[in-house]
Design an enzyme around this catalytic site. Structure first.
Site, mmCIF file in Angstrom:
data_model
loop_
_atom_site.group_PDB
_atom_site.id
_atom_site.type_symbol
_atom_site.label_atom_id
_atom_site.label_comp_id
_atom_site.label_asym_id
_atom_site.label_seq_id
_atom_site.Cartn_x
_atom_site.Cartn_y
_atom_site.Cartn_z
ATOM 1 C CB CYS A 280 -7.650 -30.091 87.259
ATOM 2 S SG CYS A 280 -7.949 -30.836 85.777
ATOM 3 C CB CYS B 161 -5.517 -31.700 85.133
ATOM 4 S SG CYS B 161 -6.267 -30.514 85.192
ATOM 5 C CG ASP B 162 -5.178 -34.088 88.116
ATOM 6 O OD1 ASP B 162 -3.810 -34.308 87.847
ATOM 7 O OD2 ASP B 162 -4.929 -33.373 89.302
#
Ligand code: NAP
Length: 309
Positions: free
Chosen positions: A135, A138-139
């Protein structure tokens, strides 16, 4: 085996399912969430979450626990089991689990999410959350000014690689063929991006490091030549499979297998609603799963009211 009766059965205990459960239980409907693993779904395995409003930074597992506790406080029951089949019996929806339990519900909310495909190489599991990610949104921000690798050649890989150029000093896109599967318009944008570098006809053989990802062992599938690439992170986008095959009756799905709903989260089967990642939609984030869950619970509640009239 005794049949357990509920107003609403929520299948899946990720953010969408737990939110649906919270709203349904708070509306005084007897509700249970059945989750195969631990509550939280994918976020339970996410190291850090920093895009959920109100929490500048929270561990995925902690957010999952908070969501589960909050829903339980309003009366949601949570059980650990795998749902194997859902089917209609008159006005009821029957939910069957792997352990043999049978739930008789007036409405069912499917919130089963999906799973990113893996490349199944040494290091992939070991470094998950420590440089291996599925992701970018997200990261990505954790790898500012580092060299990042992306695996895959579809729309997701190319779009996410371009997103990652915001953070990475360089983004290598590693693809097993010499041409991308992604749409031409997306490809052209990527070819014009000076931070992107393409590594063609190449597969990752292993992901290496001490405590976190430090390098990749690569192999050119045409020449057999092996090489090493130093990176701080590897993002893998080789397809995502929605967990949408649990209804006995045919459920309308899009061409990628995601469940089609209307804006009330109603599926093509009366009394069955869907929310979160398993649903056909543009983004797959905690925030929109939570919104979907709210809508699904309120719509299920109205559906039951109409059944009662
Ligand atoms: P996808 O289109 O199925 O592409 C998967 C990519 O991963 C392919 O390039 C494939 O290589 C590669 N791959 C598969 N298994 C691999 C392995 N074991 N090792 C190395 N590479 C591997 O998946 P996706 O990109 O996740 O997209 C899924 C669907 O969502 C598609 O229909 C896509 O159009 C859609 N989507 C659309 C958008 C958009 O419209 N903006 C954005 C994201 C996704 P090969 O090409 O050699 O098969």
């Amino acid at each position: 085996m005794a049949v357990k009766e509920y107003d609403i059965v929520v299948v899946g205990g990720g953010p969408g399912g737990l939110t649906a459960g919270l709203y349904a239980a708070r509306a005084n409907r007897k509700t249970i969430s059945i989750e195969k693993f631990q509550p939280g779904g994918q976020i339970a395995n996410t190291e850090d979450v920093e895009d959920y409003p109100g929490f500048e930074h929270i561990l995925g597992g902690e957010l999952a626990q908070k969501m589960a506790n909050h829903a339980k406080k309003f009366g949601l029951e949570i059980t650990s089991d795998e749902v194997t089949e859902i089917y209609s019996e008159g006005k009821h929806r029957m939910v069957i689990t792997a352990s043999g339990d049978i739930y008789k519900a007036r409405a069912v909310i499917i919130s089963t999410g999906g799973s990113p495909n893996h490349i199944n190489v040494p290091g992939e599991k070991e470094f998950a959350g420590r440089g291996v990610s599925y992701c970018a949104i997200c990261d990505g921000a954790f790898f500012r000014n580092q060299v990042i690798a992306v695996v895959g050649g579809g729309d997701a890989a190319v779009e996410e690689a371009m997103f990652l150029t915001k953070y990475g000093s360089k983004v290598y896109l590693i693809h097993r063929r010499d041409e991308l599967r992604a749409q031409k318009v997306i490809q052209n944008r990527a070819f014009a991006n000076s931070k992107m570098e393409f590594v063609w006809n190449t597969v990752v053989e292993s992901i290496n490091g001490e405590n976190r990802v430090q390098s990749l062992s690569l192999r050119n599938v045409k020449t057999g030549e092996k090489s090493a690439l130093e990176v701080g992170a590897i993002f893998i986008f080789v397809g995502f499979v929605p967990n949408s095959n649990i209804t006995r009756e045919l459920l309308a799905k899009d061409k990628n297998g995601y469940i089609i709903t209307n804006d009330r989260m109603e599926t093509s089967i009366k009394g069955i609603f869907a929310c979160g990642d398993v649903r056909s939609q543009l983004v797959r984030q905690i925030t929109n799963a939570v919104g979907d869950g709210t809508t699904a619970a309120v719509a299920a509640e109205k559906y039951i009211e109409e059944l009662d009239d």
